[in-house]
Design an enzyme around this catalytic site. Sequence first.
Site, PDB file in Angstrom:
ATOM      1  N   THR A 122      -6.572 -12.830 -18.266  1.00 16.06           N
ATOM      2  CA  THR A 122      -5.234 -13.184 -17.803  1.00 16.06           C
ATOM      3  C   THR A 122      -4.815 -12.194 -16.724  1.00 16.06           C
ATOM      4  O   THR A 122      -4.718 -10.999 -16.987  1.00 16.06           O
ATOM      5  CB  THR A 122      -4.231 -13.154 -18.964  1.00 16.06           C
ATOM      6  OG1 THR A 122      -4.683 -14.053 -19.978  1.00 16.06           O
ATOM      7  CG2 THR A 122      -2.849 -13.572 -18.501  1.00 16.06           C
ATOM      8  N   CYS A 263      -1.415 -11.473 -26.416  1.00 17.20           N
ATOM      9  CA  CYS A 263      -0.994 -12.229 -25.233  1.00 17.20           C
ATOM     10  C   CYS A 263       0.503 -12.217 -24.948  1.00 17.20           C
ATOM     11  O   CYS A 263       0.930 -11.718 -23.910  1.00 17.20           O
ATOM     12  CB  CYS A 263      -1.473 -13.683 -25.366  1.00 17.20           C
ATOM     13  SG  CYS A 263      -3.264 -13.868 -25.360  1.00 17.20           S
TER      14      CYS A 263
END
Length: 432
Positions: A122, A263
């Site tokens: 990410t 996350c």
Amino acid sequence: MKLCMIGTGYVGLVSGTCFSDLGNDVICVDRDQKKINNLKKGIIPIYERGLDELVLKNYKNNRLKFSTDLRDSVSKSDIIFICVGTPTKKNGSGADLSQIYNVAKEIRRSISRFKIIITKSTVSVTTGDEIEKIISQKVPKKLFAVVSNPEFLREGEAIRDFYKPDRIIIGTSDKKSNNLLKSLYSPLTSGGAKYINTSRRAAELIKYASNAFLATKITFINEMANLCEKIDVNIEDISIGMGLDKRIGGRFLRAGPAYGGSCFPKDTKAIITTADKYKTNLSVIKSVIKSNENRTSLLLKRVFDILKGKVKNKKICFLGVTFKANTDDMRDSSSLSMIPSLIKKGAKVNYFDPTGEKVEFKKLKNVKFSNNINSSIKDADLIIIHTEWNDFKSINFKKEVKNKKFKIFDMRNLYSPFKMEKLKIKYFGVGC
């Protein structure tokens, strides 16, 4: 195809193993020699159901290899996935991309024929542009393409999510790369997954936007739960009533602790940092972050209220301490602040988690780990159901708890308040 996964963390190991199971030749690379040696022995560094069997199967079939030699692995591969960590910067809120850029500098030393270089990690918007810039300083642009292919693997459901994804996002304008990746992912698209080709920057942002929206859903229903507790309404009714609207959907509308894990906490902060850089106010996400940070304090206050302020010398049992079920991940788990806070107030904490004892609590006084559920709850004054493991969904509390005046604070609403009332158990849920 010949693939190289750089990084054997959650994303790299799961993706690499599953790609090898689809018939590709995969090399998983990591600079940690001990981790690589353990993987060759079948010792898995993360808890993920079914992963150890898949690793062993494909390693034995010679489709999955492990190495510390990045240059050799890149040289032998056609497609290189960058799967290293992008944690929050120290003393900041943006993503630390130093590992990404260091890998890019290493990769450029081993390109002598066309390679597709994919960011699976990410990353912030424009990271792909920077990777391309770094590599092109030493390598002609005709010999490589940089692609964004974000992952959407849930901890505890990662293998299923790999094989049955909702969508596959490929960020590239390079037709050759797009065609090769369509072929790579064809076993999944033939099973119903949607293949979406976007610009590279759009693919990078899709990942952040998705996580920010899911974090918003969690925070929204937690705030609704706060209101429900004030007006004698059950949050479960609200969640069901809302979730049946197809425009909203029921997933992530479960009231409970603050969101945590690898996350949501870092990605919501990172997208705010990106927006600030471009002078855009993401006020909704800023509010989500603030509300989530306050969530644990509200839950602690509820514990104090349940115990009527008398916390000293109370025996409190935590069932589960990880941020969610089916993972051993402790990152940003509510238990990390709740347990120390209760200890400071004089409580004695006992906990059980299916993934075992946690190093985070080993040095704390008056915190003990139990090897099973029954021994952990036996003498409890208060039982806090912190994590929604299946193991906790059908406990005979009346039989197992010796203290007849015990109370239950179910932070996951696993049990029916009405059934608990019939059993004459003092039960408290979230949002009810």
